[in-house]
Enzyme design. Structure first.
Site, mmCIF file in Angstrom:
data_model
loop_
_atom_site.group_PDB
_atom_site.id
_atom_site.type_symbol
_atom_site.label_atom_id
_atom_site.label_comp_id
_atom_site.label_asym_id
_atom_site.label_seq_id
_atom_site.Cartn_x
_atom_site.Cartn_y
_atom_site.Cartn_z
ATOM 1 N N HIS A 125 23.097 28.522 6.593
ATOM 2 C CA HIS A 125 23.507 29.771 7.337
ATOM 3 C C HIS A 125 25.202 29.595 6.058
ATOM 4 C CE1 HIS A 125 25.791 32.689 9.237
ATOM 5 N NE2 HIS A 125 24.014 33.138 9.206
ATOM 6 N N ASP A 162 24.312 22.440 13.266
ATOM 7 C CA ASP A 162 24.616 23.963 13.751
ATOM 8 C C ASP A 162 23.023 24.703 14.604
ATOM 9 O OD1 ASP A 162 24.234 26.989 13.323
ATOM 10 O OD2 ASP A 162 24.383 27.046 11.545
ATOM 11 N N GLN A 167 20.295 28.109 15.952
ATOM 12 C CA GLN A 167 18.682 28.540 16.519
ATOM 13 C C GLN A 167 17.637 27.883 17.528
ATOM 14 O OE1 GLN A 167 17.937 31.710 15.460
ATOM 15 N NE2 GLN A 167 19.449 32.458 13.738
ATOM 16 N N LYS A 195 22.520 34.314 20.803
ATOM 17 C CA LYS A 195 21.774 33.786 20.408
ATOM 18 C C LYS A 195 20.361 33.366 21.494
ATOM 19 C CE LYS A 195 22.437 34.043 15.818
ATOM 20 N NZ LYS A 195 22.750 35.144 15.150
ATOM 21 N N CYS A 203 21.755 35.371 5.479
ATOM 22 C CA CYS A 203 23.314 34.861 5.085
ATOM 23 C C CYS A 203 23.399 33.380 4.443
ATOM 24 C CB CYS A 203 24.381 34.961 6.389
ATOM 25 S SG CYS A 203 24.678 36.430 7.381
HETATM 26 N N1 PMP Z 1 23.644 29.451 11.733
HETATM 27 C C1 PMP Z 1 23.066 29.775 12.039
HETATM 28 C C2 PMP Z 1 21.915 29.399 11.871
HETATM 29 C C3 PMP Z 1 22.754 31.489 12.322
HETATM 30 O O1 PMP Z 1 21.326 31.664 12.779
HETATM 31 C C4 PMP Z 1 23.302 31.813 12.909
HETATM 32 C C5 PMP Z 1 23.616 33.524 13.083
HETATM 33 N N2 PMP Z 1 22.754 34.167 12.067
HETATM 34 C C6 PMP Z 1 24.878 31.417 12.275
HETATM 35 C C7 PMP Z 1 25.018 30.063 12.607
HETATM 36 C C8 PMP Z 1 26.199 32.239 13.149
HETATM 37 O O2 PMP Z 1 26.136 32.387 14.385
HETATM 38 P P1 PMP Z 1 27.485 33.715 14.958
HETATM 39 O O3 PMP Z 1 27.405 35.168 14.259
HETATM 40 O O4 PMP Z 1 26.940 33.461 15.868
HETATM 41 O O5 PMP Z 1 28.769 32.823 15.312
#
Ligand code: PMP
Length: 416
Positions: A133, A210, A213, A236, A374
């Protein structure tokens, strides 16, 4: 503050109708019909217990924490710090190792600026994977650019798995940090973080995972993983938006300098210089999101009451069913067919652009996400501009998949 007495969580039998009844928004009509909410990778819906915990906080406990002796301040502080105990227990961590942040993104930025930047030298490398991401790429680029270091990415195979041997071959004495997503938000791939941590540690390289998910879908124990940093977002995992945590090993947190300055993160302040509070408060400047912490703790109670093993089994069965339904649709190609996969179905279709597919699905009450999710480098890797992504959660069932499948047949009828 004392550690909370661990409460045994006895998982309830998995009962989809009972679970659905816990989420009021699922009864909300959309486009005049039934909602099939398949956008859990972007954010999850919130159960009554989370809504109630946050409402209760504002009705009965609200005050600023840590700074007053009056009754409400004490209630707020007690509830807020109990939330930290609860969250730490979920991850298998000590309470001092849980730093409250605004989410995964802020947690990764904290590590980038507070841990990595002071340790980085020109020519150093931060090793990521090609499926990260943006929030697990850009913070590293920002600090690398200040020093003349660089971010390097290990390749992803055609099925959407990390090329593990290639990744291992990229570890070297310039690698200052390994950063990897536990579960890919675009492909659903579950990365072999256990093996990656072992390999990196054998060379003395710390690892950030990270977990955005992951935490609502598979059991995570930071101690068993021996991970250095683990980032996650409450929203999430059936909790509130704008709240999340960084787990970091105590030794790292103690060695790190504060990132943001302000109230609560200091022990003493004078114009000659200031001294820092203990961990984790050293990294928590300003009035925190008390209701966010309390809501996240309630969400973790909810998840554990259902049982992560039961949730994972339910979502895996749905993933298999969804894979079978989608692969039978003419002109549809799944992007991401890893052997170890979470509940994410990304796909493209010959007949229409993902954006148009998303619009048709929305008319049928099916909420999915379309775009690059993203993960622009991953889109480049697969030579596509975007995908349609259906992402599963605890309250999804065969009826949601059937609604998705029917709407995709409609797409084929309309565009071919
Ligand atoms: N890493 C991953 C794998 C994600 O899916 C996301 C959210 N789409 C993020 C980081 C960022 O999370 P947040 O926007 O809640 O900070």
């Amino acid at each position: 503050m004392n550690a909370a007495v661990p409460r045994p969580v006895i998982p309830l039998p998995f009962d989809l109708e009972r679970i659905r009844a816990d989420f009021p928004i699922l009864a909300e009509p959309v486009r005049g019909g039934r909602l099939a909410y398949l956008d859990n990778g972007a954010t999850t819906q919130k159960p009554e217990s989370v809504l109630r915990a946050m409402d209760h906080y504002y009705r009965h406990q609200n005050s600023n924490v840590h700074r007053a002796v009056h009754d409400l301040a004490e209630r707020a502080t007690t509830a807020y710090e109990a939330a930290r105990d609860r969250i730490a227990r979920f991850f298998g961590a000590a309470r001092e190792e849980i730093v409250f942040t605004r989410g995964t993104t802020e947690a990764i930025n904290l590590v980038a600026y507070s841990y990595l930047l002071p340790r980085l030298k020109a020519g150093d490398e931060i090793l990521v994977t090609g499926m990260e991401h943006h929030s697990n790429i850009v913070p590293w680029q920002l600090v690398a650019a200040q020093i003349g270091a660089r971010v390097v990415a290990a390749p992803v195979t055609d099925s959407g798995e990390l090329d593990f041997d290639a990744w291992r071959g990229m570890l070297n004495d310039r690698t200052r940090l390994v950063a990897v997503g536990h579960v890919s938000n675009t492909l659903g791939t579950i990365n072999p973080v256990e093996d990656m941590i072992r390999e990196a540690h054998a060379l003395g390289i710390p690892v950030l995972v990270d977990g955005a998910q992951a935490i609502a879908h598979l059991a995570v124990d930071v101690r068993a993983l021996d991970v250095d940093f683990y980032a996650s977002s409450a929203h999430k995992a059936y909790g509130p938006t704008g709240f999340g945590t960084l787990y970091a090993k105590r030794g790292h947190l103690e060695a790190m300098q504060p990132w943001h300055g302000g109230g609560d993160m200091i022990r003493t302040v004078s114009f000659e210089g200031s001294t820092w509070n203990d961990i984790p408060y050293k990294f928590e400047a300003g009035t925190p999101d008390m209701a966010g912490a309390i809501g996240f703790a309630a969400a973790l109670d909810y998840i554990e009451a259902q049982g992560l093993d039961a949730i994972a089994a339910h979502e895996h069965a749905l993933l298999e069913e969804g894979t079978a339904r989608l692969t039978a649709i003419p002109g549809l190609r799944l992007i991401g067919t890893a052997r170890r996969k979470g509940g994410i179905l990304s796909f493209v279709m010959d007949c229409a652009h993902p954006q148009d597919i998303g619009t048709i699905l929305d008319q049928s009450g099916v909420a999915v996400r379309t775009g690059h999710h993203c993960t622009m480098p991953l889109m480049q890797r697969f030579g596509i501009p975007a995908t349609v992504r259906a992402s599963l959660g605890i309250y999804n069932g065969s009826d949601d998949l059937a609604q998705l499948e029917a709407a995709l047949h409609k797409v084929n009828r309309l565009f071919t």
